[in-house]
Design a protein around this motif. Structure first.
Motif, PDB file in Angstrom:
ATOM      1  N   UNK A  36       0.834  -1.206   0.000  1.00 35.93           N
ATOM      2  CA  UNK A  36       0.000   0.000   0.000  1.00 35.93           C
ATOM      3  C   UNK A  36       0.868   1.255   0.000  1.00 35.93           C
ATOM      4  N   UNK A  37       1.970   1.216   0.744  1.00 31.06           N
ATOM      5  CA  UNK A  37       2.914   2.340   0.804  1.00 31.06           C
ATOM      6  C   UNK A  37       3.531   2.591  -0.573  1.00 31.06           C
ATOM      7  N   UNK A  38       3.832   1.519  -1.304  1.00 29.48           N
ATOM      8  CA  UNK A  38       4.503   1.650  -2.605  1.00 29.48           C
ATOM      9  C   UNK A  38       3.589   2.237  -3.673  1.00 29.48           C
ATOM     10  N   UNK A  39       2.314   1.952  -3.621  1.00 28.73           N
ATOM     11  CA  UNK A  39       1.382   2.497  -4.612  1.00 28.73           C
ATOM     12  C   UNK A  39       1.550   1.837  -5.978  1.00 28.73           C
ATOM     13  N   UNK A  40       0.996   2.478  -6.996  1.00 34.29           N
ATOM     14  CA  UNK A  40       1.008   1.946  -8.359  1.00 34.29           C
ATOM     15  C   UNK A  40       2.110   2.619  -9.175  1.00 34.29           C
ATOM     16  N   UNK A  41       3.156   1.868  -9.577  1.00 40.61           N
ATOM     17  CA  UNK A  41       4.259   2.484 -10.337  1.00 40.61           C
ATOM     18  C   UNK A  41       3.864   2.908 -11.749  1.00 40.61           C
ATOM     19  N   UNK A  42       2.697   2.462 -12.215  1.00 39.75           N
ATOM     20  CA  UNK A  42       2.261   2.816 -13.577  1.00 39.75           C
ATOM     21  C   UNK A  42       1.276   3.986 -13.588  1.00 39.75           C
ATOM     22  N   UNK A  43       0.928   4.492 -12.418  1.00 43.08           N
ATOM     23  CA  UNK A  43      -0.044   5.589 -12.341  1.00 43.08           C
ATOM     24  C   UNK A  43       0.560   6.885 -12.877  1.00 43.08           C
ATOM     25  N   UNK A  44      -0.281   7.670 -13.556  1.00 46.41           N
ATOM     26  CA  UNK A  44       0.165   8.976 -14.079  1.00 46.41           C
ATOM     27  C   UNK A  44      -0.093  10.030 -13.011  1.00 46.41           C
ATOM     28  N   UNK A  45       0.573   9.865 -11.885  1.00 46.42           N
ATOM     29  CA  UNK A  45       0.408  10.792 -10.757  1.00 46.42           C
ATOM     30  C   UNK A  45       1.621  10.685  -9.850  1.00 46.42           C
ATOM     31  N   UNK A  46       1.725  11.632  -8.931  1.00 52.48           N
ATOM     32  CA  UNK A  46       2.864  11.628  -8.015  1.00 52.48           C
ATOM     33  C   UNK A  46       2.787  10.453  -7.040  1.00 52.48           C
ATOM     34  N   UNK A  47       3.950   9.932  -6.694  1.00 45.16           N
ATOM     35  CA  UNK A  47       4.055   8.953  -5.608  1.00 45.16           C
ATOM     36  C   UNK A  47       4.480   9.727  -4.370  1.00 45.16           C
ATOM     37  N   UNK A  48       3.671   9.748  -3.300  1.00 48.91           N
ATOM     38  CA  UNK A  48       3.990  10.587  -2.129  1.00 48.91           C
ATOM     39  C   UNK A  48       5.355  10.306  -1.525  1.00 48.91           C
ATOM     40  N   UNK A  49       5.747   9.020  -1.478  1.00 49.35           N
ATOM     41  CA  UNK A  49       7.030   8.657  -0.851  1.00 49.35           C
ATOM     42  C   UNK A  49       8.201   9.173  -1.682  1.00 49.35           C
ATOM     43  N   UNK A  50       8.179   8.934  -2.989  1.00 44.78           N
ATOM     44  CA  UNK A  50       9.283   9.364  -3.848  1.00 44.78           C
ATOM     45  C   UNK A  50       9.302  10.872  -4.045  1.00 44.78           C
ATOM     46  N   UNK A  51       8.122  11.500  -3.988  1.00 44.47           N
ATOM     47  CA  UNK A  51       8.065  12.968  -4.094  1.00 44.47           C
ATOM     48  C   UNK A  51       8.791  13.597  -2.899  1.00 44.47           C
ATOM     49  N   UNK A  52       8.626  13.021  -1.725  1.00 48.21           N
ATOM     50  CA  UNK A  52       9.323  13.522  -0.544  1.00 48.21           C
ATOM     51  C   UNK A  52      10.840  13.350  -0.696  1.00 48.21           C
ATOM     52  N   UNK A  53      11.249  12.236  -1.314  1.00 46.80           N
ATOM     53  CA  UNK A  53      12.674  11.998  -1.519  1.00 46.80           C
ATOM     54  C   UNK A  53      13.289  13.066  -2.430  1.00 46.80           C
ATOM     55  N   UNK A  54      12.597  13.403  -3.505  1.00 45.70           N
ATOM     56  CA  UNK A  54      13.115  14.437  -4.410  1.00 45.70           C
ATOM     57  C   UNK A  54      13.198  15.792  -3.716  1.00 45.70           C
ATOM     58  N   UNK A  55      12.211  16.095  -2.894  1.00 50.90           N
ATOM     59  CA  UNK A  55      12.242  17.367  -2.165  1.00 50.90           C
ATOM     60  C   UNK A  55      13.388  17.396  -1.156  1.00 50.90           C
ATOM     61  N   UNK A  56      13.673  16.215  -0.548  1.00 53.78           N
ATOM     62  CA  UNK A  56      14.699  16.152   0.492  1.00 53.78           C
ATOM     63  C   UNK A  56      16.108  16.306  -0.090  1.00 53.78           C
ATOM     64  N   UNK A  57      16.251  16.084  -1.404  1.00 47.90           N
ATOM     65  CA  UNK A  57      17.571  16.223  -2.007  1.00 47.90           C
ATOM     66  C   UNK A  57      18.049  17.670  -2.034  1.00 47.90           C
ATOM     67  N   UNK A  58      17.125  18.595  -2.007  1.00 47.29           N
ATOM     68  CA  UNK A  58      17.475  20.013  -2.040  1.00 47.29           C
ATOM     69  C   UNK A  58      18.041  20.420  -0.680  1.00 47.29           C
ATOM     70  N   UNK A  59      19.180  21.114  -0.690  1.00 45.91           N
ATOM     71  CA  UNK A  59      19.839  21.492   0.546  1.00 45.91           C
ATOM     72  C   UNK A  59      18.995  22.418   1.406  1.00 45.91           C
ATOM     73  N   UNK A  60      19.075  22.172   2.717  1.00 43.23           N
ATOM     74  CA  UNK A  60      18.327  22.996   3.678  1.00 43.23           C
ATOM     75  C   UNK A  60      19.240  23.332   4.839  1.00 43.23           C
ATOM     76  N   UNK A  61      19.128  24.554   5.357  1.00 46.73           N
ATOM     77  CA  UNK A  61      19.948  24.965   6.487  1.00 46.73           C
ATOM     78  C   UNK A  61      21.413  24.946   6.123  1.00 46.73           C
TER      79      UNK A  61
END
Length: 629
Positions: A342-367
């Motif tokens: 359920x956490x992984x979701x559908x890899x074929x969906x034409x929409x954002x994956x909440x878990x991987x979207x957070x990972x991309x955001x976390x790559x940006x430097x903070x502080x």
């Protein structure tokens, strides 16, 4: 094929560049303090950039004296070629070798200085600019060998500061400095937060191998810290996205999920064979969800169990990198499969994956932390770790994130002060086949010294060569020669007559090194040639028997009658008895003659003494009977 690979490189370039707009990118150089203690003319504190290899002394400091070589000033060649050594006598200050930037990799300069005895390396920049991080080169076959073995710290210093150090050294001053890493990792509270940017792909070369080895080695310490509440660990996975113009291309479809939103490079860099980048993204996502589900169960350390088990049981190199194998690992750890799916979701969906979207955001430097752009990346208390990704070095960095006197016991135990010989054999010579090593662990670190085993002394430099010398060398791994045991018999081709030779023993033929094959003496007509003989080949020898009532004599390759042998033996016994009796009789006769002669001599002397007394003799008893007086 060339066109395909060119397209791949172009696409990967888009994937990397398109992750973060250049105007937003933040690259932070991690620094430590370098304080000059003497001479007074340049005394003061300066910044230096921590090298991204070797082992920085996080949480500590190191004092030493600056040495600027008279030749090989850039350190691109081995200092031994110039007869230069930086080794100091016991009790002397550690040498910090100063070299100039340029002409070769930073890591190679440090490696050459380390081999010559340097305790640390300072690299003086050759242009006036803001400090940068000295990174290691892409680890190919040649550079991987020395990058892995760099164990000393290094730092880049500004050009102007480097010129001051050189000037003072040339003037004959003792340039005494102190490298300080105590504030390289902040300690804002009583818990250390750290994160590891990793990857599930095990086919990306040396760096992937290094990462997998680190995760396996660090697992125990990480779980102790996590279970004790001393740390909060979070795993992360870098993902890229495909530009909108390429989402329908074959390359994007094979490397991305969710219609180009989350991508990873093709493991083999070949779209026609093997695994695809999307396989890597899916497994990365699964590992993130394993962590999330385990964290919900108050057991976040289970992530380490899953990742290490997955490496062992489901390697990409063995074509086991798939969902079926992953599910087996999840089941064995008692994790809830449905929650993970359920956490992984559908890899074929034409929409954002909440878990991987957070990972991309976390790559940006903070502080105080810069952008994450390379794998692997370790962040401790929001500071990017610099140095070798190894258990001892990383644990030291994490432990420096605690205030002094508040460190957990694991930071003060053997988990930090470990046997250096256990890691890559300390960079010393070893013979795995014979379980031999030149590495010896001492209080001040390891030394590479050829071993003494079973009275056999090995000789060499201890780093690349150690060879057995003296007698008994065949006892050590059979001198590298062929040996085998079978049917209760053991044979070796090793012979040592001042020099080891590999020569097949009697009964065998071959090169003596890799093989020795049994000689069939019966077929080759080398034994049992007498008419009455019957030959049977054995391993390394043969058995020969005679027909009827005959006995085989091996030395003469002939058969004789058993009765004839018995008769001969009987006559031999008779002759022995007769000779013995004759010798006894002769001895008795000689004794008798000796005693008789002695008695007669005595009587004659007595009679003569009556008529001619001897001067040397008193009164002689009378031997004549009374009746003749």
């Amino acid at each position: 094929m060339k066109v395909q690979r060119s397209a791949l490189r172009l696409l990967l370039g888009f994937l990397v560049v398109s992750l973060i707009p250049s105007s937003m990118a933040r690259f932070v150089v991690e620094k430590n303090s370098l304080r000059v203690i003497s001479p007074d003319s340049i005394k003061g504190t300066h910044d230096s950039a921590i090298g991204n290899f070797g082992i920085p002394q996080y949480g500590g400091s190191m004092a030493g004296i600056v040495v600027y070589p008279r030749e090989n000033k850039k350190g691109c060649r081995g200092f031994d070629e110039f007869g230069i050594s930086f080794k100091t006598k016991p009790g002397g200050l550690p040498p910090f070798v100063l070299v100039d930037r340029g002409d070769c990799f930073f890591a190679l300069k440090v490696w050459n200085a380390q081999k010559a005895g340097a305790s640390a390396v300072l690299v003086a920049d050759d242009i006036e600019e803001a400090l940068i991080t000295m990174d290691s080169p892409e680890a190919d076959g040649s550079s991987a060998k020395y990058i892995e073995n760099i164990t000393i710290p290094s730092a880049l210093i500004e050009k102007s500061f480097g010129e001051k150090l050189k000037k003072a050294y040339s003037a004959g001053d003792m340039v005494n400095v102190n490298l300080d890493w105590r504030e390289a990792v902040p300690h804002p509270d009583d818990r250390v937060e750290y994160e590891l940017w990793t990857n599930s792909n095990d086919e990306c070369g040396v760096k992937c191998d290094m990462l997998m080895e680190f995760v396996k080695d660090f697992k125990g310490a990480a779980q102790i810290l996590e279970k004790g509440g001393y740390t909060q660990f979070t795993p992360h996975y870098i993902t890229w996205y495909c530009p909108q113009a390429f989402t329908s291309s074959k390359q994007c479809k094979s490397q991305c999920i969710n219609h180009g939103r989350y991508c990873a490079p093709d493991p083999e860099q070949d779209f026609s064979t093997g695994y695809e980048g999307r396989d890597v993204v899916v497994e990365n996502l699964r590992q993130l969800c394993v962590f999330r589900v385990a964290n919900e169960n108050k057991k976040p350390w289970t992530w380490w169990d899953y990742v290490t088990d997955f490496q062992i049981r489901c390697p990409m190199k063995e074509k086991k990198y798939n969902r079926e194998c992953a599910d087996g690992v999840i089941k064995s750890l008692g994790l809830d499969m449905k929650k993970i799916e359920k956490c992984m979701g559908d890899p074929n969906a034409d929409s954002d994956n909440p878990v991987l979207k957070e990972e991309q955001d976390a790559q940006v430097g903070k502080g105080s932390r810069g952008d994450v752009t390379i794998l692997p990346t370790l962040v401790v208390n929001n500071r990017q770790y610099r140095g070798k990704l190894a258990k001892v070095a990383v644990l030291r960095a994490i432990c420096s994130g605690f205030e002094e006197t508040t460190e957990p016991a694991v930071c003060l135990s053997g988990d930090v002060e470990t046997n250096e010989c256990l890691e890559n054999n300390g960079g010393c010579w070893q013979d795995k086949a014979a379980n031999l090593t030149a590495c010896k662990d001492t209080f001040r670190g390891r030394v590479c010294e050829c071993p003494l085993l079973d009275g056999v002394q090995f000789k060499g430099d201890g780093y690349t060569t150690c060879e057995a010398s003296g007698p008994g060398r065949c006892k050590i791994n059979n001198g590298g020669c062929w040996h085998e045991s079978r049917e209760g018999h053991a044979f070796s081709a090793c012979s040592d007559n001042g020099e080891i030779k590999c020569q097949c023993p009697p009964g065998f033929k071959g090169d003596g090194v890799k093989s020795c094959k049994d000689i069939d003496e019966c077929k080759e007509k080398k034994a049992c040639q007498c008419p009455e003989c019957s030959c049977k080949n054995t391993w390394g020898s043969y058995d020969c028997t005679c027909s009827g009532d005959l006995l085989y004599i091996r030395d003469h390759d002939t058969c004789i009658s058993k009765n004839a042998r018995e008769t001969k033996s009987a006559w031999a016994a008779v002759w022995v008895i007769l000779i013995g009796l004759a010798m006894a009789a002769g001895g008795a006769y000689l004794v008798y003659k000796y005693r008789l002669r002695s008695y007669m001599d005595s009587e004659i002397r007595a009679i003569m003494a009556q008529y001619m007394p001897l001067d040397s003799q008193g009164e002689v008893p009378n031997h004549v009977n009374d009746e003749h007086a």
